[in-house]
Motif scaffolding. Structure first.
Motif, PDB file in Angstrom:
ATOM      1  N   GLU A 178      20.671  44.501  43.560  1.00 65.76           N
ATOM      2  CA  GLU A 178      21.900  44.366  44.335  1.00 65.76           C
ATOM      3  C   GLU A 178      21.765  43.308  45.425  1.00 65.76           C
ATOM      4  O   GLU A 178      22.732  42.629  45.771  1.00 65.76           O
ATOM      5  N   MET A 179      20.557  43.128  45.958  1.00 65.97           N
ATOM      6  CA  MET A 179      20.353  42.082  46.953  1.00 65.97           C
ATOM      7  C   MET A 179      20.482  40.704  46.314  1.00 65.97           C
ATOM      8  O   MET A 179      21.082  39.784  46.899  1.00 65.97           O
ATOM      9  N   GLN A 180      19.943  40.536  45.120  1.00 65.22           N
ATOM     10  CA  GLN A 180      20.076  39.262  44.427  1.00 65.22           C
ATOM     11  C   GLN A 180      21.535  38.966  44.108  1.00 65.22           C
ATOM     12  O   GLN A 180      21.991  37.818  44.232  1.00 65.22           O
ATOM     13  N   ARG A 181      22.260  39.973  43.689  1.00 65.74           N
ATOM     14  CA  ARG A 181      23.693  39.799  43.403  1.00 65.74           C
ATOM     15  C   ARG A 181      24.443  39.380  44.661  1.00 65.74           C
ATOM     16  O   ARG A 181      25.333  38.530  44.616  1.00 65.74           O
ATOM     17  N   PHE A 182      24.074  39.980  45.777  1.00 66.13           N
ATOM     18  CA  PHE A 182      24.701  39.632  47.051  1.00 66.13           C
ATOM     19  C   PHE A 182      24.376  38.196  47.444  1.00 66.13           C
ATOM     20  O   PHE A 182      25.273  37.412  47.799  1.00 66.13           O
ATOM     21  N   LEU A 183      23.098  37.816  47.402  1.00 66.96           N
ATOM     22  CA  LEU A 183      22.690  36.480  47.828  1.00 66.96           C
ATOM     23  C   LEU A 183      23.355  35.401  46.990  1.00 66.96           C
ATOM     24  O   LEU A 183      23.670  34.307  47.500  1.00 66.96           O
ATOM     25  N   ALA A 184      23.598  35.684  45.722  1.00 64.91           N
ATOM     26  CA  ALA A 184      24.239  34.703  44.849  1.00 64.91           C
ATOM     27  C   ALA A 184      25.667  34.397  45.291  1.00 64.91           C
ATOM     28  O   ALA A 184      26.219  33.341  44.940  1.00 64.91           O
ATOM     29  N   ARG A 185      26.260  35.298  46.062  1.00 62.12           N
ATOM     30  CA  ARG A 185      27.645  35.116  46.503  1.00 62.12           C
ATOM     31  C   ARG A 185      27.760  34.578  47.927  1.00 62.12           C
ATOM     32  O   ARG A 185      28.863  34.317  48.398  1.00 62.12           O
ATOM     33  N   VAL A 186      26.631  34.416  48.610  1.00 60.42           N
ATOM     34  CA  VAL A 186      26.667  33.974  50.005  1.00 60.42           C
ATOM     35  C   VAL A 186      26.612  32.446  50.069  1.00 60.42           C
ATOM     36  O   VAL A 186      25.669  31.836  49.559  1.00 60.42           O
ATOM     37  N   PRO A 187      27.592  31.812  50.712  1.00 59.22           N
ATOM     38  CA  PRO A 187      27.555  30.349  50.872  1.00 59.22           C
ATOM     39  C   PRO A 187      26.337  29.910  51.676  1.00 59.22           C
ATOM     40  O   PRO A 187      25.823  30.657  52.516  1.00 59.22           O
ATOM     41  N   ASP A 188      25.877  28.702  51.436  1.00 58.11           N
ATOM     42  CA  ASP A 188      24.672  28.212  52.091  1.00 58.11           C
ATOM     43  C   ASP A 188      24.806  28.124  53.605  1.00 58.11           C
ATOM     44  O   ASP A 188      23.798  28.191  54.320  1.00 58.11           O
ATOM     45  N   HIS A 189      26.030  27.978  54.104  1.00 51.67           N
ATOM     46  CA  HIS A 189      26.212  27.809  55.547  1.00 51.67           C
ATOM     47  C   HIS A 189      26.227  29.143  56.306  1.00 51.67           C
ATOM     48  O   HIS A 189      26.241  29.152  57.533  1.00 51.67           O
ATOM     49  N   VAL A 190      26.215  30.261  55.585  1.00 55.78           N
ATOM     50  CA  VAL A 190      26.223  31.576  56.222  1.00 55.78           C
ATOM     51  C   VAL A 190      24.789  32.067  56.384  1.00 55.78           C
ATOM     52  O   VAL A 190      24.042  32.150  55.404  1.00 55.78           O
ATOM     53  N   LEU A 191      24.413  32.403  57.607  1.00 62.84           N
ATOM     54  CA  LEU A 191      23.066  32.900  57.878  1.00 62.84           C
ATOM     55  C   LEU A 191      22.975  34.377  57.508  1.00 62.84           C
ATOM     56  O   LEU A 191      23.770  35.197  57.975  1.00 62.84           O
ATOM     57  N   VAL A 192      21.991  34.719  56.681  1.00 63.40           N
ATOM     58  CA  VAL A 192      21.735  36.103  56.303  1.00 63.40           C
ATOM     59  C   VAL A 192      20.511  36.591  57.069  1.00 63.40           C
ATOM     60  O   VAL A 192      19.385  36.123  56.835  1.00 63.40           O
ATOM     61  N   VAL A 193      20.724  37.510  57.997  1.00 63.83           N
ATOM     62  CA  VAL A 193      19.631  38.091  58.780  1.00 63.83           C
ATOM     63  C   VAL A 193      19.268  39.427  58.152  1.00 63.83           C
ATOM     64  O   VAL A 193      20.116  40.331  58.056  1.00 63.83           O
ATOM     65  N   VAL A 194      18.035  39.569  57.703  1.00 66.87           N
ATOM     66  CA  VAL A 194      17.575  40.807  57.072  1.00 66.87           C
ATOM     67  C   VAL A 194      16.515  41.437  57.969  1.00 66.87           C
ATOM     68  O   VAL A 194      15.418  40.897  58.134  1.00 66.87           O
ATOM     69  N   ASP A 195      16.866  42.550  58.549  1.00 71.86           N
ATOM     70  CA  ASP A 195      15.990  43.268  59.477  1.00 71.86           C
ATOM     71  C   ASP A 195      15.161  44.278  58.685  1.00 71.86           C
ATOM     72  O   ASP A 195      15.687  45.265  58.166  1.00 71.86           O
TER      73      ASP A 195
END
Length: 372
Positions: A178-195
């Motif tokens: 599910e994380m891979q599916r999510f990352l595939a939909r996130v534009p490159d300009h959006v910062l993903v912070v994973v705590d």
């Protein structure tokens, strides 16, 4: 000369977004009704600090009059070796909470959208509100992030997504697929912070490898980790970020020069080598989790499926968590109500020693009938 004493509000103008937050000054907090006999409210390690870290601190005390290395060179090198990255991909700070603050400070402007869960680490709400950002809070699914809905919530105005995995305060995890599916939909300009403050406690075999994503060239992921939990160094305040070197160089421009003190630095290096303490802490958490799952279920409750050193459980309608926390405090047991975190009617219990855990269950057995 006449001096005019102004009574009432301070005339110095305040920022509305910050003024709307609650004060964190301890002087405003009421003392507990009775002495605390079981502090199960801060997700601390009941086994204490790493013995190797404590020995390193003892040796370093003689140098307390010296400023610490502002680049945390040895600590970054030790972390990098453990994770299989280069030292320039590691940034150390005064706890991972400082990194959350710094990241919000350097990336968010007023009106920027931030996507996060409703029912996750309360610091995300506070730090993004400091920057007057627009929070898009997505409900959890059985205590876990709804990553599909979070991806749906991303718009051209979204600057950042905050994910806590395992999630604090529910302890529930999201898996790799599910994380891979999510990352595939996130534009490159959006910062993903994973705590990943509680990653060492996670038990699922398909836990996402976010460090590998960074190693493989993802430039919009920032992973946060801490020494406060599994290593037992909460009082020393030590955390770190892993990301693309350019991102960390940018964040570090807002970092106080000596934010990591000399004792925390040597303790961190030593703690990384203390595999016995890590294993013992994991074993204790697993045993405590099984105990609480069994006992809470026997009380007619349905706890979330935790993979951390704490457990969260719904106890009733909105406000019931506040009543239970107060009643437990009257018995000397400190736990958390999660209404302010977006989960009204839910409490969180940190794992303590076996004796403390038993005291907690005995008190809950007494308190619950009075609330429900």
């Amino acid at each position: 000369m006449t001096v005019i004493l102004l009574i009432g509000a301070n005339p110095v103008q305040k920022k509305p977004a910050i003024a709307a937050l609650s004060s964190m000054r301890s002087a405003r907090h009421a003392p507990p009704p009775v002495p605390v006999v079981a502090r199960l409210s801060a997700n601390e390690n009941p086994l204490g600090a790493s013995p190797k870290a404590m020995a390193a601190v003892q040796d370093a005390i003689v140098n307390m009059h010296r400023y610490a290395d502002p680049n945390t060179t040895q600590l970054r090198a030790a972390i990098a070796t453990q994770l299989g990255v280069t030292p320039d991909m590691v940034l150390c700070a005064n706890g991972s909470d400082e990194l959350i603050l710094l990241t919000a400070l350097v990336y968010l402007n007023s009106g920027d959208e931030v996507v996060m869960a409703n029912g996750t680490f309360i610091s995300y709400y506070i730090r993004t509100q400091l920057m007057d950002a627009v929070q898009k809070r997505i409900p959890l699914i059985n205590g876990a992030h709804d990553l599909d809905a979070m991806a749906d919530a991303i718009t051209p105005n979204t600057k950042m997504v905050l994910i806590c995995n395992p999630n604090n305060p529910t302890g529930v995890t999201n898996g790799a697929a599910e994380m891979q599916r999510f990352l595939a939909r996130v534009p490159d300009h959006v910062l993903v912070v994973v705590d990943e403050a509680y990653i060492e406690y996670a038990t699922r075999t398909d836990f996402p490898d976010m460090i590998a994503e960074i190693r493989n060239g993802r430039k919009n992921i920032l992973v946060l980790r801490t020494f406060a939990k599994i290593y037992g160094l909460a009082g020393l305040r030590l955390g770190y970020a892993v990301a693309d070197p350019d991102m960390l160089d940018y964040i570090s421009r807002a970092r106080p020069v000596f934010d990591v003190n000399c004792l925390a630095m040597v303790a961190g290096v030593a703690a990384l080598t203390d595999t016995d303490h890590v294993t013992a802490s994991q074993t204790h958490a697993n045993e405590s989790r099984a105990y609480f799952q069994h006992e809470l279920t026997a009380l007619g409750l349905t706890p979330f499926t935790s993979e951390t050193n704490f457990i969260a459980v719904p106890v009733g309608s909105e406000g019931s968590d506040t009543h239970i926390v107060r009643a437990m405090a009257e018995r000397g047991i400190a736990i958390n109500g999660l209404g302010a975190w977006g989960l009204p009617g839910v409490i969180r219990i940190s794992f303590g020693t076996p004796a403390e855990n038993a005291l907690c269950i005995a008190a809950l057995r007494d308190v619950l009938p009075q609330i429900q």
